[in-house]
Motif scaffolding. Structure first.
Motif, mmCIF file in Angstrom:
data_model
loop_
_atom_site.group_PDB
_atom_site.id
_atom_site.type_symbol
_atom_site.label_atom_id
_atom_site.label_comp_id
_atom_site.label_asym_id
_atom_site.label_seq_id
_atom_site.Cartn_x
_atom_site.Cartn_y
_atom_site.Cartn_z
ATOM 1 N N TRP A 102 51.396 37.882 50.192
ATOM 2 C CA TRP A 102 50.274 37.024 49.727
ATOM 3 C C TRP A 102 49.571 38.070 48.626
ATOM 4 O O TRP A 102 49.144 39.236 49.056
ATOM 5 N N THR A 103 49.002 37.779 47.354
ATOM 6 C CA THR A 103 48.484 38.452 46.539
ATOM 7 C C THR A 103 47.296 37.840 45.991
ATOM 8 O O THR A 103 47.313 36.511 45.875
ATOM 9 N N TYR A 104 45.988 38.612 46.189
ATOM 10 C CA TYR A 104 44.819 37.719 45.635
ATOM 11 C C TYR A 104 44.036 38.684 45.056
ATOM 12 O O TYR A 104 43.722 39.696 45.294
ATOM 13 N N THR A 105 43.722 38.274 43.604
ATOM 14 C CA THR A 105 43.303 39.369 42.919
ATOM 15 C C THR A 105 41.824 39.176 42.349
ATOM 16 O O THR A 105 41.370 37.969 42.174
ATOM 17 N N ARG A 106 40.948 40.023 41.701
ATOM 18 C CA ARG A 106 39.726 39.752 40.881
ATOM 19 C C ARG A 106 39.990 38.671 39.942
ATOM 20 O O ARG A 106 38.991 37.929 39.536
ATOM 21 N N GLY A 107 40.957 38.692 39.366
ATOM 22 C CA GLY A 107 41.564 37.729 38.284
ATOM 23 C C GLY A 107 41.027 38.249 36.960
ATOM 24 O O GLY A 107 41.026 39.393 36.540
ATOM 25 N N ARG A 108 41.225 37.458 35.830
ATOM 26 C CA ARG A 108 41.025 37.908 34.326
ATOM 27 C C ARG A 108 39.421 38.061 34.209
ATOM 28 O O ARG A 108 38.589 37.349 34.446
ATOM 29 N N ALA A 109 39.453 39.102 33.452
ATOM 30 C CA ALA A 109 38.156 39.599 33.172
ATOM 31 C C ALA A 109 37.406 38.656 31.967
ATOM 32 O O ALA A 109 36.216 38.405 32.061
#
Length: 307
Positions: A102-109
């Motif tokens: 599972w990968t969960y990121t801050r996302g796009r700037a």
């Protein structure tokens, strides 16, 4: 479809669609914080016998990591649904173990929206070999230390406080694993397989580069270093201790040194996908195979199925 082709599902962090992604097409944008900053979290699960092993502990740690990183609360039901859909697809291909990340990121700037997805792939040949043959390890300081007196550290690493010292990510399973991977490459360049980190001041055993250290001692004793502060609590170790205690083993977290590794009946590195690999050599000192190696291995495998 090729049995080695990744299975990928995108999970919308705010709810909504859970969709299958074509692994031949791009998924991450150039300005995603996972790429530009390593800013995000992950969990790695073992898929065995058609289900994700140790699921609740992974969910608990995933949610705790998200809180520590100030990411939106994961919608647990969506991650479970996506995982089960991926597992169902895998089960039609193979009855072998698989790795789910599972990968969960801050996302796009540019948008400020988090990104989230999971991948399911076959267990690597390296992992399968290490399960069978064990690993040779070196010990080393980690290269940095954590001031465990900082506010919130103990609570954070035990999953307690949702608001630890805000500059810390200790206790969160973050994407920033560059130092761990560098340590493993260094070990492999020396003909070894893994690293066990030590506290440089005290010589205290901490953890493996991607695993938890377990020792087996006479009298049915299982020991692991005390988690908290500078050791990430391990989901596999927790499952093992809970299960083993109900089957007559005496389990305890204790501080230990390399000497206590060398005089143990056996030393193991446990983690979600490798499950249990026996340490066969530490800093050039060979460790003989114990009489109960098969029993220990069966105990750890049973613990992951006891849900």
């Amino acid at each position: 479809m090729d049995s080695t082709s990744p299975i990928i599902y995108v999970v919308e962090p705010y709810g909504g669609s859970i969709r299958r992604h074509n692994s031949a097409l791009p998924l991450i944008y150039w300005d995603d914080a996972a790429v530009t900053r390593g800013d995000g979290i992950f969990e790695t699960l073992l898929i065995r016998d058609g289900h994700p092993a140790n699921l609740q502990r992974h969910l608990d740690r995933f949610r705790a990591s998200a809180r520590l990183m100030e990411l939106p609360e994961p919608i647990v039901e969506d991650w479970i649904t996506a995982t089960r859909e991926a597992v169902s697809e895998w089960s039609q291909r193979s009855d072998e173990d698989a790795t789910c990340v599972w990968t969960y990121t801050r996302g796009r700037a540019s948008t400020g929206r988090p990104s989230a997805w999971l991948t399911l792939t076959p267990v690597s040949d390296t992992v399968l070999r290490q399960r069978r043959k064990g690993v040779k390890v070196m010990t080393s300081p980690r290269g940095f230390s954590i001031d465990t007196s900082l506010p919130g550290v103990e609570e954070a690493t035990e999953g307690g406080s949702p608001r630890p010292a805000p500059w810390l990510t200790v206790g969160a399973k973050t994407l920033n694993y560059a130092a761990n991977m560098a340590a493993l490459r260094y070990a492999r360049s020396r003909g070894l397989d893994d690293v066990i980190y030590l506290d440089p001041g005290t010589g205290r055993v901490l953890e493996g580069a991607t695993s938890t250290v377990i020792t087996v001692r006479a009298g049915g004793k299982l020991r692991t270093p005390v988690s908290g502060g500078d050791i990430l609590p391990g989901t596999t170790q927790a499952a093992l201790f809970d299960y083993a205690e109900t089957h007559g083993w005496r389990c305890k977290a204790k501080e230990m040194t390399v000497e206590r590794l060398l005089d143990a009946d056996s030393v193991w590195l446990v983690s979600s996908v490798r499950v249990a690999v026996r340490v066969t050599e530490i800093d050039g000192v060979k460790l003989p195979a114990p009489d109960n190696e098969d029993e220990v291995r069966e105990l750890i495998n049973a613990a992951l199925g006891a849900e």
